[in-house]
Enzyme design. Structure first.
Site, PDB file in Angstrom:
ATOM      1  N   GLY A   1       0.825  -1.200   0.000  1.00  0.00           N
ATOM      2  CA  GLY A   1       0.000   0.000   0.000  1.00  0.00           C
ATOM      3  C   GLY A   1       0.859   1.250   0.000  1.00  0.00           C
ATOM      4  O   GLY A   1       1.749   1.420  -0.836  1.00  0.00           O
ATOM      5  N   ASP A   2       0.619   2.140   0.970  1.00  0.00           N
ATOM      6  CA  ASP A   2       1.389   3.381   1.067  1.00  0.00           C
ATOM      7  C   ASP A   2       2.317   3.360   2.279  1.00  0.00           C
ATOM      8  O   ASP A   2       2.650   4.411   2.830  1.00  0.00           O
ATOM      9  CB  ASP A   2       0.446   4.584   1.136  1.00  0.00           C
ATOM     10  N   GLU A   3       2.743   2.165   2.670  1.00  0.00           N
ATOM     11  CA  GLU A   3       3.617   2.021   3.831  1.00  0.00           C
ATOM     12  C   GLU A   3       5.013   1.577   3.394  1.00  0.00           C
ATOM     13  O   GLU A   3       5.171   0.616   2.650  1.00  0.00           O
ATOM     14  CB  GLU A   3       3.040   1.012   4.825  1.00  0.00           C
TER      15      GLU A   3
END
Length: 296
Positions: free
Chosen positions: A207-209
């Site tokens: 994801g955005d991690e």
């Protein structure tokens, strides 16, 4: 001694510098041993097929160009061996035909071995790299982190784990589309690579991690790296409003827990930042001596 990973051994990343020259010397010595044996036995025993082994080794660790050079060397050695053995042939040009046949066979071996190696590299990349950002994926990051934690336990070196999560990333996707979201992720990856040292590990966990493993680093230095990451990421994301980054830094003076547990601590610190307004950095040292929070 640091344990050598099988993937590094097979990919040839281990075989650089003096190691590559050592392998070259061994393979060339094998070829010259074959030459000496053919001369000593007057070419009665044909061991030129054994030259395929050093050719395979050199091709695998050195690539096609090195492999073809080894193929030429092995073919030349077989020709010299045939001529120097003074063996009687029905016509004088037979050793030259034999040498040319060896060269064609060896060259085919080089091309096939090189193709197999390239395919192996592609499969390894698919298994360990995030296709969008080219960073390590979660699996590769966990493997590398677990290995480094074991090394840290042996040598008592400190390390730090940084977790970065992009704030309001869903809003960017909803308003500007997934292409903009993908571009933001790639920009973040570039910013992380620009700050990280060569021996650090950088990954997109999903994801955005993102995550960064800092090796052999003091607490204050880890905080400084966290500041630089925050600044670099926010600068890279200026074209993707309202996205910014929240960062959690867990520093460990000793490896007192497993690597997944270290990741969890850094993740919890990052979520504390999100609960308190986002777009900030929070750090903590372990074993827990004192806590330190700081603003950008």
């Amino acid at each position: 001694m640091k344990k050598v990973r099988i993937s590094n051994f097979l990919l040839g990343t281990l075989w650089t510098g003096w190691r590559l020259w050592t392998v070259w010397l061994i393979c060339a010595s094998v070829s010259f041993f074959i030459l000496a044996f053919r001369i000593a036995t007057y070419a009665e025993f044909d061991f030129v097929s054994l030259a395929v082994l050093p050719i395979l080794v050199i091709t695998w660790i050195g690539g096609k160009k090195n492999g073809l050079f080894m193929a030429i060397l092995a073919s030349t050695i077989s020709l010299v061996g045939d001529i120097a053995s003074e063996r009687q042939y029905s016509v004088q040009w037979i050793p030259w035909v034999n040498a040319f046949t060896h060269l064609m066979t060896y060259s085919l071996v080089v091309l096939l071995a090189n193709q197999v190696r390239l395919q192996f590299e592609r499969e390894h990349k698919r298994a360990t790299r995030d296709p969008l950002t080219e960073l390590h994926n979660r699996r590769a990051f966990l493997e590398a982190g677990t290995s480094e934690v074991e090394r840290t336990k042996r040598y008592a070196h400190p390390l730090a784990v940084i977790i970065l999560d992009l704030d309001d990333f869903k809003q960017l996707n909803d308003t500007q589309g997934h292409d903009a979201g993908d571009a933001a992720l790639r920009a973040t990856a570039i910013a992380l690579r620009s700050i990280s040292r060569t021996n650090d590990r950088v990954a997109r966990l999903g994801g955005d991690e993102f995550a960064v493993l800092l090796l052999e680093i003091g607490y204050e230095a880890a905080i400084e790296v966290g500041r630089k990451i925050s600044t670099a990421v926010d600068t890279a994301l200026q074209g993707f409003p309202p996205v910014k980054g929240s960062i959690g830094i867990a520093w460990f003076g000793e490896a007192d827990r497993s690597f997944p547990a270290m990741l969890k601590v850094a993740d919890e610190l990052m979520y504390e930042v999100k609960k308190n307004g986002k777009g900030n950095v929070r750090s903590q040292r372990f074993p827990e001596i004192n806590k330190s929070n700081f603003k950008k």
